[in-house]
Design a protein around this motif. Structure first.
Motif, mmCIF file in Angstrom:
data_model
loop_
_atom_site.group_PDB
_atom_site.id
_atom_site.type_symbol
_atom_site.label_atom_id
_atom_site.label_comp_id
_atom_site.label_asym_id
_atom_site.label_seq_id
_atom_site.Cartn_x
_atom_site.Cartn_y
_atom_site.Cartn_z
ATOM 1 N N ARG A 176 1.387 0.124 -0.195
ATOM 2 C CA ARG A 176 -0.117 -0.073 0.248
ATOM 3 C C ARG A 176 -0.292 -1.635 0.532
ATOM 4 O O ARG A 176 -1.529 -1.689 1.108
ATOM 5 C CB ARG A 176 -1.154 0.431 -0.908
ATOM 6 N N PHE A 214 -4.618 10.913 3.018
ATOM 7 C CA PHE A 214 -5.046 10.100 4.431
ATOM 8 C C PHE A 214 -4.520 8.572 4.125
ATOM 9 O O PHE A 214 -3.783 8.090 4.989
ATOM 10 C CB PHE A 214 -6.359 9.866 4.763
ATOM 11 N N HIS A 215 -4.869 8.103 2.938
ATOM 12 C CA HIS A 215 -4.260 6.784 2.671
ATOM 13 C C HIS A 215 -2.840 6.421 2.778
ATOM 14 O O HIS A 215 -2.305 5.300 3.007
ATOM 15 C CB HIS A 215 -5.188 6.285 1.331
ATOM 16 N N ASN A 216 -2.012 7.592 2.069
ATOM 17 C CA ASN A 216 -0.806 7.469 1.904
ATOM 18 C C ASN A 216 -0.140 7.441 3.270
ATOM 19 O O ASN A 216 0.555 6.494 3.740
ATOM 20 C CB ASN A 216 -0.290 8.855 1.179
ATOM 21 N N GLN A 217 -0.463 8.269 4.205
ATOM 22 C CA GLN A 217 -0.103 8.530 5.639
ATOM 23 C C GLN A 217 -0.462 7.059 6.256
ATOM 24 O O GLN A 217 0.481 6.570 7.037
ATOM 25 C CB GLN A 217 -0.653 9.487 6.449
ATOM 26 N N LEU A 218 -1.818 6.649 6.362
ATOM 27 C CA LEU A 218 -2.183 5.285 6.992
ATOM 28 C C LEU A 218 -1.163 4.124 6.291
ATOM 29 O O LEU A 218 -0.736 3.456 7.389
ATOM 30 C CB LEU A 218 -3.631 5.163 6.491
ATOM 31 N N SER A 219 -0.902 3.957 5.283
ATOM 32 C CA SER A 219 -0.343 2.778 4.660
ATOM 33 C C SER A 219 1.337 3.046 5.159
ATOM 34 O O SER A 219 1.797 1.889 5.693
ATOM 35 C CB SER A 219 -0.098 2.862 3.183
ATOM 36 N N GLN A 221 2.330 4.620 8.013
ATOM 37 C CA GLN A 221 2.535 4.707 9.325
ATOM 38 C C GLN A 221 2.132 3.081 9.773
ATOM 39 O O GLN A 221 2.885 2.437 10.666
ATOM 40 C CB GLN A 221 1.442 5.456 10.090
ATOM 41 N N ALA A 222 1.325 2.613 9.242
ATOM 42 C CA ALA A 222 0.710 1.122 9.653
ATOM 43 C C ALA A 222 1.990 0.274 9.267
ATOM 44 O O ALA A 222 2.346 -0.772 10.079
ATOM 45 C CB ALA A 222 -0.519 0.610 8.839
ATOM 46 N N GLY A 256 5.506 4.279 14.391
ATOM 47 C CA GLY A 256 4.446 4.728 13.555
ATOM 48 C C GLY A 256 4.321 5.993 13.514
ATOM 49 O O GLY A 256 3.404 6.685 12.900
#
Ligand code: ING
Length: 314
Positions: A176, A214-219, A221-222, A256
């Motif tokens: 994260r 969502f936050h797992n994937q966002l972190s 991919q970013a 990404g």
């Protein structure tokens, strides 16, 4: 011919507190064999892959706590995994609770190791970002006590040149924090391996917990895109001792893009060919760090631990 490595995320379903390591190791070996059968050369297991996620409880008996930790790796119960991986010629990442006794002091870390295709331990990483608390929080059904059980890692974020690539490791909450990826990117990492145990009944606050996936994937991919690196991220998933852990183990390209994702919350293998030259394209253009970064403006990132806001108006 581009350089590539067949990577696999070997997701685990729940591990009960009563599950003996022998049974868990048998599951790991079965996942390893399936990944190998599908062409994998490198397999990523989860964080704390040998036991249940015990930081959800507040335990006080040292013997009870020590039972979750490994004093040697491989030990008698984990050796079969190392032997099978060597026999199959597959490298792997595995997370576990480490009880270290360096310079006489007993230290406890949330640790991962990287083992190459010849069965050699190439590197060790100790989790830097420990989420949660060092004491039980009132009103919580599940605690999150990693700051109680573990010390922050003391190795920083090293990378290793092995299995034809430059690889780095991190663990769960580390994913994260942008600093995690950037420190490894500044060492030329091409693949980052990460295991996680992530409850989505963390606080009981729907608005918070419903976004955990969502936050797992966002972190992930970013982190992958902003650092031109592959990321292989593997969950321990499912309803584990009453706590819901998200799955969605995934393999993310330097673009990404998510190129493979688990669809269950059980033991599951996902595999993808990681073309290492894809990262090179991004590193030579948009994210040519040496050409575009301006460290002289980034001092606060290292100098300051927490935010300091401007004084109140007037
Ligand atoms: N687990 C979680 C993680 O960072 C967490 C802690 C859960 C943070 C839910 C935020 C939301 O994925 C570990 N083991 O770090």
């Amino acid at each position: 011919m581009s350089r590539s490595i067949m990577g696999a995320a070997a997701q685990l379903g729940p591990i009960a507190r009563s599950d003996p390591r022998k049974e868990v190791v048998a599951r790991l070996i079965s996942l390893l064999r399936e990944a190998h059968g599908r062409g994998a050369e490198l397999v990523v297991f989860p964080e704390l892959a040998l036991t249940t996620f015990f930081p959800r409880w507040y335990l006080e008996d040292p013997a009870e706590i020590d039972a979750f930790f490994e004093t040697e790796m491989p030990g008698p119960e984990t050796l079969p995994l190392f032997e099978e991986a060597k026999r199959l010629g597959v490298g792997f990442y595995i997370g576990y609770a480490e009880l270290a006794s360096e310079s006489g002091a007993r230290q406890r870390f949330n640790t991962s190791i990287l083992v190459d295709r010849a069965g050699r331990i190439v590197g060790k990483y100790r989790k830097v970002h420990l989420p949660g608390y060092d004491a039980p929080q009132p009103g919580r059904t599940s605690q999150h006590l990693e700051k109680y059980y573990f010390q922050p890692g003391d190795f920083g974020f090293p990378v290793w040149r092995t299995m034809g690539a430059v690889m780095g490791m991190c663990i769960c909450n580390d994913r994260r924090w942008p600093e995690t990826y950037r420190v490894m990117a500044l060492q030329g990492t091409e693949i980052i391996l990460v295991g996680y145990n992530t409850p989505d009944d963390h606080t009981g606050d729907f608005d918070f917990d419903s976004l955990t996936g969502f936050h797992n994937q966002l972190s992930l991919q970013a982190g992958a895109y902003q650092n031109s690196t592959w990321v292989i991220a593997t969950a321990k998933a499912g309803l584990e001792e009453g706590s819901r852990l998200i799955g969605n183990s995934m393999i993310v390209a330097p673009s990404g893009q998510v190129v493979a994702m688990a669809t269950s919350t059980h033991d599951e293998v996902v595999v993808a060919r990681c073309d290492l030259d894809l990262g090179t394209l991004y590193r030579k253009t948009i994210f040519d760090l040496a050409r575009h970064r301006e460290p002289r403006h980034y001092g606060l990132i290292v100098e300051r631990k927490g935010p300091v806001s401007p004084p109140e108006e007037g």
